[in-house]
Design a protein around this motif. Sequence first.
Motif, PDB file in Angstrom:
ATOM      1  N   ILE A 168       0.896  -1.130  -0.052  1.00  0.00           N
ATOM      2  CA  ILE A 168      -0.201   0.154  -0.057  1.00  0.00           C
ATOM      3  C   ILE A 168       0.973   1.298   0.009  1.00  0.00           C
ATOM      4  N   ALA A 169       1.804   1.341   0.835  1.00  0.00           N
ATOM      5  CA  ALA A 169       2.828   2.482   1.004  1.00  0.00           C
ATOM      6  C   ALA A 169       3.715   2.617  -0.414  1.00  0.00           C
ATOM      7  N   GLN A 170       3.918   1.498  -0.800  1.00  0.00           N
ATOM      8  CA  GLN A 170       4.676   1.707  -1.979  1.00  0.00           C
ATOM      9  C   GLN A 170       4.033   2.125  -3.338  1.00  0.00           C
ATOM     10  N   ILE A 171       2.857   1.884  -3.281  1.00  0.00           N
ATOM     11  CA  ILE A 171       1.840   2.375  -4.299  1.00  0.00           C
ATOM     12  C   ILE A 171       1.574   3.745  -4.222  1.00  0.00           C
ATOM     13  N   GLY A 172       1.587   4.268  -3.006  1.00  0.00           N
ATOM     14  CA  GLY A 172       1.273   5.845  -2.644  1.00  0.00           C
ATOM     15  C   GLY A 172       0.092   5.873  -1.918  1.00  0.00           C
ATOM     16  N   LEU A 173      -0.542   4.974  -1.544  1.00  0.00           N
ATOM     17  CA  LEU A 173      -2.002   4.744  -0.928  1.00  0.00           C
ATOM     18  C   LEU A 173      -1.990   4.660   0.597  1.00  0.00           C
ATOM     19  N   GLU A 174      -3.015   4.900   1.164  1.00  0.00           N
ATOM     20  CA  GLU A 174      -2.992   4.822   2.698  1.00  0.00           C
ATOM     21  C   GLU A 174      -4.024   3.739   2.836  1.00  0.00           C
ATOM     22  N   VAL A 175      -3.929   3.212   4.074  1.00  0.00           N
ATOM     23  CA  VAL A 175      -4.829   1.932   4.594  1.00  0.00           C
ATOM     24  C   VAL A 175      -6.334   2.439   4.257  1.00  0.00           C
ATOM     25  N   GLY A 176      -7.123   1.563   3.722  1.00  0.00           N
ATOM     26  CA  GLY A 176      -8.444   1.610   3.438  1.00  0.00           C
ATOM     27  C   GLY A 176      -8.698   2.205   1.956  1.00  0.00           C
ATOM     28  N   GLN A 177      -7.726   2.873   1.310  1.00  0.00           N
ATOM     29  CA  GLN A 177      -7.963   3.577   0.012  1.00  0.00           C
ATOM     30  C   GLN A 177      -7.977   2.226  -1.032  1.00  0.00           C
ATOM     31  N   PRO A 178      -7.155   1.288  -0.873  1.00  0.00           N
ATOM     32  CA  PRO A 178      -6.964   0.305  -2.200  1.00  0.00           C
ATOM     33  C   PRO A 178      -8.515  -0.240  -2.531  1.00  0.00           C
ATOM     34  N   LYS A 179      -9.221  -0.505  -1.368  1.00  0.00           N
ATOM     35  CA  LYS A 179     -10.592  -1.082  -1.600  1.00  0.00           C
ATOM     36  C   LYS A 179     -11.490  -0.203  -2.429  1.00  0.00           C
ATOM     37  N   LEU A 180     -11.413   1.367  -2.088  1.00  0.00           N
ATOM     38  CA  LEU A 180     -11.914   2.211  -2.935  1.00  0.00           C
ATOM     39  C   LEU A 180     -11.831   2.142  -4.381  1.00  0.00           C
ATOM     40  N   LEU A 181     -10.515   2.073  -4.677  1.00  0.00           N
ATOM     41  CA  LEU A 181      -9.963   2.102  -6.115  1.00  0.00           C
ATOM     42  C   LEU A 181     -10.598   1.056  -6.813  1.00  0.00           C
ATOM     43  N   THR A 182     -10.379  -0.298  -5.739  1.00  0.00           N
ATOM     44  CA  THR A 182     -10.839  -1.394  -6.644  1.00  0.00           C
ATOM     45  C   THR A 182     -12.316  -1.278  -7.038  1.00  0.00           C
ATOM     46  N   TYR A 183     -13.165  -0.956  -6.036  1.00  0.00           N
ATOM     47  CA  TYR A 183     -14.709  -0.830  -6.310  1.00  0.00           C
ATOM     48  C   TYR A 183     -14.710  -0.094  -7.477  1.00  0.00           C
ATOM     49  N   LEU A 184     -14.140   1.219  -7.504  1.00  0.00           N
ATOM     50  CA  LEU A 184     -14.387   2.160  -8.860  1.00  0.00           C
ATOM     51  C   LEU A 184     -13.990   1.408  -9.849  1.00  0.00           C
ATOM     52  N   SER A 185     -12.976   0.396  -9.899  1.00  0.00           N
ATOM     53  CA  SER A 185     -12.432  -0.035 -11.037  1.00  0.00           C
ATOM     54  C   SER A 185     -13.271  -1.310 -11.766  1.00  0.00           C
ATOM     55  N   GLN A 186     -14.060  -1.801 -10.825  1.00  0.00           N
ATOM     56  CA  GLN A 186     -14.781  -2.965 -11.081  1.00  0.00           C
ATOM     57  C   GLN A 186     -16.430  -2.487 -11.380  1.00  0.00           C
ATOM     58  N   ASN A 187     -16.538  -1.468 -10.896  1.00  0.00           N
ATOM     59  CA  ASN A 187     -17.950  -0.861 -11.098  1.00  0.00           C
ATOM     60  C   ASN A 187     -18.141   0.508 -11.692  1.00  0.00           C
ATOM     61  N   GLY A 188     -17.126   1.120 -12.114  1.00  0.00           N
ATOM     62  CA  GLY A 188     -17.436   2.500 -12.856  1.00  0.00           C
ATOM     63  C   GLY A 188     -17.413   3.578 -11.817  1.00  0.00           C
ATOM     64  N   PRO A 189     -17.487   4.767 -12.372  1.00  0.00           N
ATOM     65  CA  PRO A 189     -18.029   5.910 -11.641  1.00  0.00           C
ATOM     66  C   PRO A 189     -19.346   5.603 -10.608  1.00  0.00           C
ATOM     67  N   CYS A 190     -19.217   6.223  -9.379  1.00  0.00           N
ATOM     68  CA  CYS A 190     -20.530   6.168  -8.832  1.00  0.00           C
ATOM     69  C   CYS A 190     -20.535   7.109  -7.882  1.00  0.00           C
ATOM     70  N   PRO A 191     -21.927   7.427  -7.039  1.00  0.00           N
ATOM     71  CA  PRO A 191     -22.098   8.557  -6.169  1.00  0.00           C
ATOM     72  C   PRO A 191     -21.209   7.998  -4.851  1.00  0.00           C
ATOM     73  N   GLN A 192     -20.688   8.893  -4.107  1.00  0.00           N
ATOM     74  CA  GLN A 192     -20.061   8.742  -3.059  1.00  0.00           C
ATOM     75  C   GLN A 192     -20.781   8.112  -1.985  1.00  0.00           C
ATOM     76  N   LYS A 193     -22.041   8.275  -2.006  1.00  0.00           N
ATOM     77  CA  LYS A 193     -22.952   7.606  -1.026  1.00  0.00           C
ATOM     78  C   LYS A 193     -22.903   6.061  -1.123  1.00  0.00           C
ATOM     79  N   GLN A 194     -22.679   5.547  -2.469  1.00  0.00           N
ATOM     80  CA  GLN A 194     -22.758   4.440  -2.772  1.00  0.00           C
ATOM     81  C   GLN A 194     -21.396   3.559  -2.243  1.00  0.00           C
TER      82      GLN A 194
END
Length: 147
Positions: free
Chosen positions: A24-50
């Motif tokens: 996570i640190a090597q990529i330049g992310l913080e804990v908890g952030q990779p799951k958000l990127l993964t979700y967006l990668s798999q599901n496309g743009p979405c509302p913050q509430k989603q």
Amino acid sequence: MERTFHMLLYRAFHAQRNHLRPCIAQIGLEVGQPKLLTYLSQNGPCPQKQLAAYFDVDSAAISRMLDSLEKGGFITRKMSQHSRRSNFVELTEKGRQACEAWQSCCEKFEQQMLQGFSEGERAQFADFLSRAYQNLRIEKGEGHERP
């Protein structure tokens, strides 16, 4: 060795976190952030509430994570065309590259974690974890909305 499920899950989670944190640190992310990127990668743009609903996290926590991701150039937020109170979150190219790097780290981790497991055992293990998760969601009154 401890044989209670809660302790086995805790120890597995702790080992996973310790294994993946340097990535996570090597990529330049913080804990908890990779799951958000993964979700967006798999599901496309979405509302913050989603995002908040999917990860069972309050909107303020998601907002803080997204602020940091936006400052880092991993995502963009745009006002929804349908509601001025809603932001749509989308990956940038940098976010896509970070997500690919994260997926590579996770694949290596899973190979190590599941070493010696047959394909049938892997499928069964995934099923057991999914069912346990669903049982906890039912207990919370949330039903079977997510895999």
